[in-house]
Design an enzyme around this catalytic site. Sequence first.
Site, PDB file in Angstrom:
ATOM      1  N   HIS A 100     -10.066   4.569  -0.364  1.00 40.03           N
ATOM      2  CA  HIS A 100      -8.922   4.593   0.562  1.00 40.03           C
ATOM      3  C   HIS A 100      -9.159   5.689   1.605  1.00 40.03           C
ATOM      4  O   HIS A 100      -9.717   6.734   1.300  1.00 40.03           O
ATOM      5  CB  HIS A 100      -7.629   4.860  -0.218  1.00 40.03           C
ATOM      6  CG  HIS A 100      -6.403   4.658   0.613  1.00 40.03           C
ATOM      7  ND1 HIS A 100      -5.969   5.599   1.517  1.00 40.03           N
ATOM      8  CD2 HIS A 100      -5.545   3.605   0.702  1.00 40.03           C
ATOM      9  CE1 HIS A 100      -4.882   5.127   2.128  1.00 40.03           C
ATOM     10  NE2 HIS A 100      -4.609   3.924   1.645  1.00 40.03           N
ATOM     11  N   GLU A 172      -8.214  -1.712   6.269  1.00 40.63           N
ATOM     12  CA  GLU A 172      -7.092  -0.849   6.649  1.00 40.63           C
ATOM     13  C   GLU A 172      -7.515   0.027   7.821  1.00 40.63           C
ATOM     14  O   GLU A 172      -8.129   1.089   7.608  1.00 40.63           O
ATOM     15  CB  GLU A 172      -6.692   0.061   5.479  1.00 40.63           C
ATOM     16  CG  GLU A 172      -6.088  -0.659   4.302  1.00 40.63           C
ATOM     17  CD  GLU A 172      -5.140   0.246   3.496  1.00 40.63           C
ATOM     18  OE1 GLU A 172      -4.080  -0.235   3.137  1.00 40.63           O
ATOM     19  OE2 GLU A 172      -5.466   1.419   3.252  1.00 40.63           O
TER      20      GLU A 172
HETATM   21  P1  13P Z   1       1.447   1.922   4.950  1.00 39.82           P
HETATM   22  O1  13P Z   1       1.840   0.541   4.553  1.00 39.82           O
HETATM   23  O2  13P Z   1       2.509   2.955   4.620  1.00 39.82           O
HETATM   24  O3  13P Z   1       1.009   1.988   6.383  1.00 39.82           O
HETATM   25  O4  13P Z   1       0.190   2.348   4.066  1.00 39.82           O
HETATM   26  C1  13P Z   1      -0.917   1.517   4.070  1.00 39.82           C
HETATM   27  C2  13P Z   1      -1.842   2.011   3.033  1.00 39.82           C
HETATM   28  O5  13P Z   1      -2.446   3.043   3.177  1.00 39.82           O
HETATM   29  C3  13P Z   1      -1.949   1.196   1.807  1.00 39.82           C
HETATM   30  O6  13P Z   1      -3.046   1.588   1.057  1.00 39.82           O
END
Ligand code: 13P
Length: 263
Positions: A100, A172
């Site tokens: 992450h 992400e």
């Molecule tokens: P948010 O949905 O708060 O933007 O976070 C995304 C995230 O980092 C999920 O792993």
Amino acid sequence: MAWYNILMKSYIVGNWKMNFAVGESSVYLHKLTERIRASRDLEIVVAPSAIALQPLSLQIDRKKLRLAAQTANPHDFGAYTGEVSFAQLRGLVDYCIIGHSERRQLFHESDKQVRLAVAAALRNNITPILCIGETSTERTFGETSDVVRDQLLGGLSEVSAEDINKVIIAYEPIWAISSTTDAHIATPDEVAEIVTFIRRTLTDTYSSSIAEAIPILYGGSVKPTNAGAYLTVPGVNGLLIGGASLIADQFIDIIDTAKKVIS
Ligand code: 13P
């Protein structure tokens, strides 16, 4: 929607990050369990803090929900003060979020650690959810595809041919995480472009059948209001949700949207 969106299982994953005391996690899980109906086509996963995993693993109704860890150490056992290993998580969780951006940026998790973690997860029967994504500076300088390709292939480099289809990828974009303004939210077209690029990279590296079998999730400021738009992006098989997963009504609303999209 592409054919593989329809045939493949979809995933809604709630990353609780460092929120909820153990008792609160248990109450929240209970609330979710009461309100969710089991579905064969939709896997609903929650990722609580490490400290809550053991008690929640005894409480969870696996027909409705599954547990994920948010990170783990690739060594099985040893002198690694403060760490929890995949071997210790074996049997407690079905998934683990790996690489992450908060782990990479705040805790300096290296590419090597990420690739060893993916291999350790698989070795311990835990499905890795490998997170990849660019910063806003990398995007501005036109480096998105290089960064995404390097993180993807680097993260998968220790995975054997027979295990490659046991991996989940989460795209992400770091600039779109926890955004408070629409200017920092990825549009469905932007997500589509990178997801297509990820599948093309997997096709070139492995094969088209492998590329089409690997689920790709999107994460970054997903809310009930935009979940449907992301879930209908060709090639997106689910969502990785931070903030909205902490609020039962919002998380359930997103799950209901996912059920409508896949039905
Ligand atoms: P948010 O949905 O708060 O933007 O976070 C995304 C995230 O980092 C999920 O792993």
